[in-house]
Design a protein around this motif. Structure first.
Motif, PDB file in Angstrom:
ATOM      1  N   ILE A  52       0.837  -1.197   0.000  1.00  0.00           N
ATOM      2  CA  ILE A  52       0.000   0.000   0.000  1.00  0.00           C
ATOM      3  C   ILE A  52       0.875   1.251   0.000  1.00  0.00           C
ATOM      4  O   ILE A  52       0.578   2.239  -0.685  1.00  0.00           O
ATOM      5  N   GLY A  53       1.976   1.213   0.741  1.00  0.00           N
ATOM      6  CA  GLY A  53       2.890   2.350   0.757  1.00  0.00           C
ATOM      7  C   GLY A  53       3.482   2.627  -0.614  1.00  0.00           C
ATOM      8  O   GLY A  53       3.605   3.789  -1.035  1.00  0.00           O
ATOM      9  N   ILE A  54       3.836   1.558  -1.333  1.00  0.00           N
ATOM     10  CA  ILE A  54       4.377   1.717  -2.681  1.00  0.00           C
ATOM     11  C   ILE A  54       3.316   2.301  -3.611  1.00  0.00           C
ATOM     12  O   ILE A  54       3.601   3.172  -4.445  1.00  0.00           O
ATOM     13  N   GLU A  55       2.087   1.830  -3.473  1.00  0.00           N
ATOM     14  CA  GLU A  55       0.999   2.359  -4.294  1.00  0.00           C
ATOM     15  C   GLU A  55       0.810   3.855  -4.052  1.00  0.00           C
ATOM     16  O   GLU A  55       0.678   4.643  -4.996  1.00  0.00           O
ATOM     17  N   LEU A  56       0.807   4.263  -2.802  1.00  0.00           N
ATOM     18  CA  LEU A  56       0.619   5.678  -2.477  1.00  0.00           C
ATOM     19  C   LEU A  56       1.782   6.517  -3.000  1.00  0.00           C
ATOM     20  O   LEU A  56       1.586   7.640  -3.485  1.00  0.00           O
ATOM     21  N   LEU A  57       3.000   5.964  -2.903  1.00  0.00           N
ATOM     22  CA  LEU A  57       4.166   6.691  -3.393  1.00  0.00           C
ATOM     23  C   LEU A  57       4.076   6.901  -4.900  1.00  0.00           C
ATOM     24  O   LEU A  57       4.296   8.007  -5.401  1.00  0.00           O
ATOM     25  N   LEU A  58       3.723   5.843  -5.640  1.00  0.00           N
ATOM     26  CA  LEU A  58       3.637   5.952  -7.088  1.00  0.00           C
ATOM     27  C   LEU A  58       2.441   6.797  -7.511  1.00  0.00           C
ATOM     28  O   LEU A  58       2.488   7.471  -8.549  1.00  0.00           O
ATOM     29  N   PHE A  59       1.368   6.781  -6.729  1.00  0.00           N
ATOM     30  CA  PHE A  59       0.236   7.657  -7.022  1.00  0.00           C
ATOM     31  C   PHE A  59       0.658   9.121  -6.913  1.00  0.00           C
ATOM     32  O   PHE A  59       0.318   9.943  -7.767  1.00  0.00           O
ATOM     33  N   SER A  60       1.413   9.444  -5.864  1.00  0.00           N
ATOM     34  CA  SER A  60       1.894  10.815  -5.703  1.00  0.00           C
ATOM     35  C   SER A  60       2.853  11.203  -6.817  1.00  0.00           C
ATOM     36  O   SER A  60       2.890  12.358  -7.245  1.00  0.00           O
ATOM     37  N   VAL A  61       3.620  10.216  -7.306  1.00  0.00           N
ATOM     38  CA  VAL A  61       4.510  10.482  -8.445  1.00  0.00           C
ATOM     39  C   VAL A  61       3.693  10.760  -9.696  1.00  0.00           C
ATOM     40  O   VAL A  61       4.006  11.661 -10.485  1.00  0.00           O
ATOM     41  N   GLY A  62       2.632   9.983  -9.881  1.00  0.00           N
ATOM     42  CA  GLY A  62       1.776  10.199 -11.041  1.00  0.00           C
ATOM     43  C   GLY A  62       1.166  11.583 -11.069  1.00  0.00           C
ATOM     44  O   GLY A  62       0.911  12.142 -12.137  1.00  0.00           O
ATOM     45  N   LEU A  63       0.938  12.163  -9.884  1.00  0.00           N
ATOM     46  CA  LEU A  63       0.389  13.516  -9.816  1.00  0.00           C
ATOM     47  C   LEU A  63       1.352  14.548 -10.411  1.00  0.00           C
ATOM     48  O   LEU A  63       0.930  15.609 -10.864  1.00  0.00           O
ATOM     49  N   LYS A  64       2.638  14.218 -10.405  1.00  0.00           N
ATOM     50  CA  LYS A  64       3.654  15.153 -10.890  1.00  0.00           C
ATOM     51  C   LYS A  64       4.150  14.802 -12.285  1.00  0.00           C
ATOM     52  O   LYS A  64       5.027  15.477 -12.816  1.00  0.00           O
ATOM     53  N   LEU A  65       3.607  13.740 -12.872  1.00  0.00           N
ATOM     54  CA  LEU A  65       4.106  13.247 -14.158  1.00  0.00           C
ATOM     55  C   LEU A  65       3.031  13.351 -15.229  1.00  0.00           C
ATOM     56  O   LEU A  65       1.905  12.902 -15.024  1.00  0.00           O
ATOM     57  N   LYS A  66       3.385  13.959 -16.338  1.00  0.00           N
ATOM     58  CA  LYS A  66       2.463  14.066 -17.456  1.00  0.00           C
ATOM     59  C   LYS A  66       2.765  12.957 -18.466  1.00  0.00           C
ATOM     60  O   LYS A  66       3.932  12.646 -18.713  1.00  0.00           O
ATOM     61  N   PRO A  67       1.734  12.356 -19.071  1.00  0.00           N
ATOM     62  CA  PRO A  67       1.971  11.275 -20.049  1.00  0.00           C
ATOM     63  C   PRO A  67       2.887  11.694 -21.193  1.00  0.00           C
ATOM     64  O   PRO A  67       3.671  10.897 -21.695  1.00  0.00           O
ATOM     65  N   SER A  68       2.800  12.959 -21.595  1.00  0.00           N
ATOM     66  CA  SER A  68       3.616  13.434 -22.721  1.00  0.00           C
ATOM     67  C   SER A  68       5.101  13.400 -22.394  1.00  0.00           C
ATOM     68  O   SER A  68       5.942  13.316 -23.295  1.00  0.00           O
ATOM     69  N   SER A  69       5.443  13.447 -21.089  1.00  0.00           N
ATOM     70  CA  SER A  69       6.861  13.454 -20.712  1.00  0.00           C
ATOM     71  C   SER A  69       7.541  12.121 -21.026  1.00  0.00           C
ATOM     72  O   SER A  69       8.760  12.058 -21.181  1.00  0.00           O
ATOM     73  N   LEU A  70       6.760  11.039 -21.118  1.00  0.00           N
ATOM     74  CA  LEU A  70       7.330   9.731 -21.435  1.00  0.00           C
ATOM     75  C   LEU A  70       7.736   9.618 -22.898  1.00  0.00           C
ATOM     76  O   LEU A  70       8.476   8.697 -23.264  1.00  0.00           O
ATOM     77  N   LEU A  71       7.233  10.518 -23.729  1.00  0.00           N
ATOM     78  CA  LEU A  71       7.494  10.453 -25.166  1.00  0.00           C
ATOM     79  C   LEU A  71       8.517  11.480 -25.616  1.00  0.00           C
ATOM     80  O   LEU A  71       8.722  11.662 -26.819  1.00  0.00           O
ATOM     81  N   ARG A  72       9.148  12.172 -24.689  1.00  0.00           N
ATOM     82  CA  ARG A  72      10.171  13.138 -25.056  1.00  0.00           C
ATOM     83  C   ARG A  72      11.381  12.429 -25.621  1.00  0.00           C
ATOM     84  O   ARG A  72      11.707  11.308 -25.241  1.00  0.00           O
ATOM     85  N   SER A  73      12.085  13.094 -26.553  1.00  0.00           N
ATOM     86  CA  SER A  73      13.195  12.463 -27.264  1.00  0.00           C
ATOM     87  C   SER A  73      14.307  12.013 -26.323  1.00  0.00           C
ATOM     88  O   SER A  73      14.861  10.917 -26.465  1.00  0.00           O
ATOM     89  N   GLU A  74      14.638  12.848 -25.310  1.00  0.00           N
ATOM     90  CA  GLU A  74      15.727  12.467 -24.409  1.00  0.00           C
ATOM     91  C   GLU A  74      15.343  11.271 -23.541  1.00  0.00           C
ATOM     92  O   GLU A  74      16.189  10.442 -23.210  1.00  0.00           O
ATOM     93  N   VAL A  75      14.069  11.168 -23.216  1.00  0.00           N
ATOM     94  CA  VAL A  75      13.609  10.037 -22.408  1.00  0.00           C
ATOM     95  C   VAL A  75      13.641   8.750 -23.232  1.00  0.00           C
ATOM     96  O   VAL A  75      14.138   7.716 -22.774  1.00  0.00           O
ATOM     97  N   LEU A  76      13.133   8.819 -24.450  1.00  0.00           N
ATOM     98  CA  LEU A  76      13.123   7.636 -25.316  1.00  0.00           C
ATOM     99  C   LEU A  76      14.535   7.196 -25.683  1.00  0.00           C
ATOM    100  O   LEU A  76      14.823   5.995 -25.711  1.00  0.00           O
ATOM    101  N   SER A  77      15.408   8.145 -25.950  1.00  0.00           N
ATOM    102  CA  SER A  77      16.764   7.792 -26.380  1.00  0.00           C
ATOM    103  C   SER A  77      17.570   7.193 -25.235  1.00  0.00           C
ATOM    104  O   SER A  77      18.180   6.126 -25.385  1.00  0.00           O
ATOM    105  N   VAL A  78      17.567   7.843 -24.075  1.00  0.00           N
ATOM    106  CA  VAL A  78      18.355   7.347 -22.945  1.00  0.00           C
ATOM    107  C   VAL A  78      17.760   6.051 -22.389  1.00  0.00           C
ATOM    108  O   VAL A  78      18.471   5.057 -22.193  1.00  0.00           O
ATOM    109  N   GLY A  79      16.452   6.060 -22.124  1.00  0.00           N
ATOM    110  CA  GLY A  79      15.826   4.866 -21.572  1.00  0.00           C
ATOM    111  C   GLY A  79      15.877   3.679 -22.518  1.00  0.00           C
ATOM    112  O   GLY A  79      16.192   2.556 -22.109  1.00  0.00           O
TER     113      GLY A  79
END
Length: 224
Positions: A52-79
Motif C-alpha cells: 500500500i505504501g508503494i501504491e501511495l508513493l507511485l500515485f503521488s509520483v503520477g500527480l507530478k508526471l504528465k503522459p507526454s513526458s514519457l514520449l520526449r526524445s531524451e527520455v526515449l533515447s536514454v531509456g
C-alpha cells in the motif's frame, strides 16, 4: 510489542542515516536487514502495508508526471538505449556460452530494471523530484519499467487480460476526479479520496493482469 520493535528500529536507523547525510530510506533498509538477521518475527500484515505504501508513493509520483513526458526524445533515447544495450550484451554473452539466447534476453531485461521506488524516494527526500533532471530521471525509470514488464511477461508466456486496454480509458475519468476533488473541501476528505483512487487503480490493474503499482501510477496521472 513487535510493532514497537519494527517501527522503532526503522525510526532510529532512519534518524542515524539522516545525521550521516544519507536518505532515511537507507536506514530503513539497514534496519530491515538487521531485524531479519536477528530473526525478529515479521509482522503478519507488514508486506501488505508495504504494498500500500508503494501504491501511495507511485500515485503521488503520477500527480507530478504528465503522459507526454514519457514520449520526449531524451527520455526515449536514454531509456531505450540503456535497455537495448544491457539486454543485447546479456544475450550475446549467453549466445557465446552456447546457452539459449532467450535466457540472456530475460536476464538482460531484469538487469536493466532500476529501483524506481528507491530512486523516487531519494529524489523526493532531496526535494529534486520536481526539478528538470528529477522529472527526466522519473520518466526514464517509468518508461523502462513499462517496457521491461511487458517483455518479461511475454518471455514467461504470461499475457495480460484483453481488458487491459481499459486502463487507456482512465484519462476520461479526469473530469470526475477533479469534480470529486472540488467537492471534497476538507483536508481529510481529500486525503481519503487520494487513498481511495490509489487503491482503485491498483485493484483495476491487477484485475486485468498488470502490476498494481502501474495502476496506482496511472491513476495519479489522471489528475494531471
Amino acid at each position: 510489542m513487535m510493532e514497537l520493535i519494527w517501527i522503532g528500529a526503522a525510526y532510529m536507523a532512519g534518524l542515524i542515516a539522516g545525521r550521516l547525510s544519507l536518505p532515511p530510506l537507507v536506514g530503513y533498509l539497514i534496519a530491515g536487514y538487521v531485524l531479519h538477521g536477528l530473526e525478529i518475527p515479521v509482522l503478519p500484515n507488514l508486506a501488505h502495508l508495504a504494498d500500500i505504501g508503494i501504491e501511495l508513493l507511485l500515485f503521488s509520483v503520477g500527480l507530478k508526471l504528465k503522459p507526454s513526458s514519457l514520449l520526449r526524445s531524451e527520455v526515449l533515447s536514454v531509456g531505450g538505449s540503456h535497455l537495448l544495450l544491457v539486454t543485447g550484451i546479456s544475450g550475446l554473452v549467453f549466445l557465446a556460452m552456447g546457452e539459449r539466447i532467450t535466457g540472456g534476453l530475460v536476464l538482460g531485461v531484469s538487469l536493466a530494471f532500476s529501483s524506481t521506488v528507491l530512486a523516487i524516494k531519494v529524489l523526493d527526500d532531496s526535494n529534486e523530484l520536481s526539478s528538470l533532471h528529477g522529472r527526466d530521471v522519473l520518466s526514464i525509470l517509468i518508461l523502462q519499467d513499462i517496457i521491461a514488464i511487458a517483455l518479461l511477461a511475454y518471455a514467461e508466456g504470461k499475457q495480460p487480460a484483453p481488458w487491459v486496454l481499459i486502463l487507456l480509458l482512465l484519462p476520461l475519468l479526469r473530469p470526475l476526479a477533479h469534480r470529486l476533488l472540488t467537492v471534497s473541501r476538507a483536508g481529510e476528505l481529500r486525503l481519503l479520496l487520494g487513498v481511495s483512487l490509489t487503491l482503485a487503480g491498483g485493484v483495476l490493474a491487477e484485475s486485468v493482469g498488470v502490476s498494481f503499482d502501474i495502476g496506482a501510477l496511472l491513476t495519479g496521472m489522471v489528475k494531471n
